[in-house]
Design an enzyme around this catalytic site. Sequence first.
Site, mmCIF file in Angstrom:
data_model
loop_
_atom_site.group_PDB
_atom_site.id
_atom_site.type_symbol
_atom_site.label_atom_id
_atom_site.label_comp_id
_atom_site.label_asym_id
_atom_site.label_seq_id
_atom_site.Cartn_x
_atom_site.Cartn_y
_atom_site.Cartn_z
ATOM 1 N N LEU A 256 -41.964 47.661 19.608
ATOM 2 C CA LEU A 256 -40.553 48.016 19.782
ATOM 3 C C LEU A 256 -40.157 47.925 21.244
ATOM 4 O O LEU A 256 -39.040 47.515 21.577
ATOM 5 C CB LEU A 256 -40.299 49.425 19.249
ATOM 6 C CG LEU A 256 -38.855 49.921 19.407
ATOM 7 C CD1 LEU A 256 -37.886 49.056 18.614
ATOM 8 C CD2 LEU A 256 -38.732 51.377 18.976
ATOM 9 N N TYR A 257 -41.058 48.328 22.142
ATOM 10 C CA TYR A 257 -40.781 48.200 23.578
ATOM 11 C C TYR A 257 -40.436 46.756 23.922
ATOM 12 O O TYR A 257 -39.443 46.482 24.595
ATOM 13 C CB TYR A 257 -41.987 48.664 24.383
ATOM 14 C CG TYR A 257 -41.903 48.332 25.858
ATOM 15 C CD1 TYR A 257 -41.003 48.996 26.686
ATOM 16 C CD2 TYR A 257 -42.717 47.341 26.422
ATOM 17 C CE1 TYR A 257 -40.916 48.685 28.033
ATOM 18 C CE2 TYR A 257 -42.638 47.026 27.768
ATOM 19 C CZ TYR A 257 -41.730 47.707 28.564
ATOM 20 O OH TYR A 257 -41.646 47.387 29.912
ATOM 21 N N ALA A 258 -41.262 45.830 23.442
ATOM 22 C CA ALA A 258 -41.002 44.407 23.699
ATOM 23 C C ALA A 258 -39.668 43.977 23.119
ATOM 24 O O ALA A 258 -38.909 43.217 23.740
ATOM 25 C CB ALA A 258 -42.127 43.566 23.111
#
Length: 456
Positions: A256-258
Amino acid sequence: MPPSAVHDCSFPSTPGKVKMERSNYFGRVASRWQSFGPGKIVFWCVALLALLVVAVFFYATSPGVHNSFEQSLSLREAKNDVVSWGGSVWEKHVRHSAHAKRENGLVVLVTGAAGFVGTHVSLALKKRGDGVIGLDNFNSYYDPFLKRARQGLLEKQGVFVVEGDINNIALLRKLFDVITFTHVMHLAAQAGVRYAMENPGSYVHSNIAGFVNLLEACKEASPQPAIVWASSSSVYGLNSKVPFSEIDRTDQPASLYAATKKAGEEIAHTYNHIYGLSITGLRFFTVYGPWGRPDMAYFFFTKAILQGKPVNIYQGPNQVDLARDFTYIDDIVKGCFGALDTATPSTGTGGKKRGPAQLRVYNLGNTSPVTVPTLVAILEKHLKVKAKRNVVRMPRNGDVPFTHANVTLARVELGYNPTTDLQTGLKKFVKWYQLYYGGGSSSSSSSSSSKRRLRP
């Protein structure tokens, strides 16, 4: 008798038939009150008033009501905190910090200024004579004492850090009203790949909503500043082609960060296209060094080794060692300077685009991936302590097995040239770590005093 039957017996089907009875009823009530003397009327009025006072007393002193009152008071205090950044004294600090001491110096708003990269970039900008204003919300994703220590380091060098959130649009507008920024160095973000599985909302709140708020403030400014912001090497996701180049696909995020960083790149394109904002994205590759982030492997490996605890060394499929393109903080700062100094002005005015604006993205890495076992071996050498290794299979937590940057574009267009190898960089980090935490196994003890940890 059922309720419906009671209802049917009490009121006839023709409403007009009850008028006389109602009139007689109220007449009887009136006659009864008339039969009371003045003394009785006063008595009953006083009795009712007393009952009302008692009811109010018990209501106000009950725990639930008291807690609700405290909660509402806390909410009002929180609202007051939102505007605590205003005032003439605050503006004086802001103007003084934003004053550039060199001719044609930049005036830069650095978001995430108390973060790892933000601190180093802010110090370097101030050192060369640029005006700098920091902005940070000092959240507790990792040790707030470390962030406060960085803040102390910045303020000793004349960098004023405003405590606030990029989602506070009123604060952003106030800063842009007080200062005419030439550039924005946007480094504030919710970092960490694994934490996204625990608190996904924080990534959307900071990396997407916060970025949009900042861009809104920038596009409304007149003149608009040029923007340089931190994307991430994580946008390459499941891409298997190495080294990673800016022209490679970035539509397969592994975390999700990416995904939020990739979304940021698309949002940047939109604001560049519609509003003429000059925007440069920098894809950082595993930044490390003094004053670093405690959630990074090299940092918590150091802590574990000194405490005599085992370190987990993850392996990918087929027992392949993970590898990272570790990039020393000084090299990252040079890349940030290259992006700031080559950024052309935004072309919009007051939210209206006047012409095409610059839109760029660059890799900032070291071009020399190193395996995690090699990283541990280097730490063992500098710490003079043997690590207890625990080799385990990499879990499905969003991490990728390797990163490797192609920095040709940054070298040609930004003059970017990383020079610090991992041996040299980790030696500097270990020296800082032992000075900051006191060295030895006590460096990670929970009994470490806040005062010592706040020491710059």
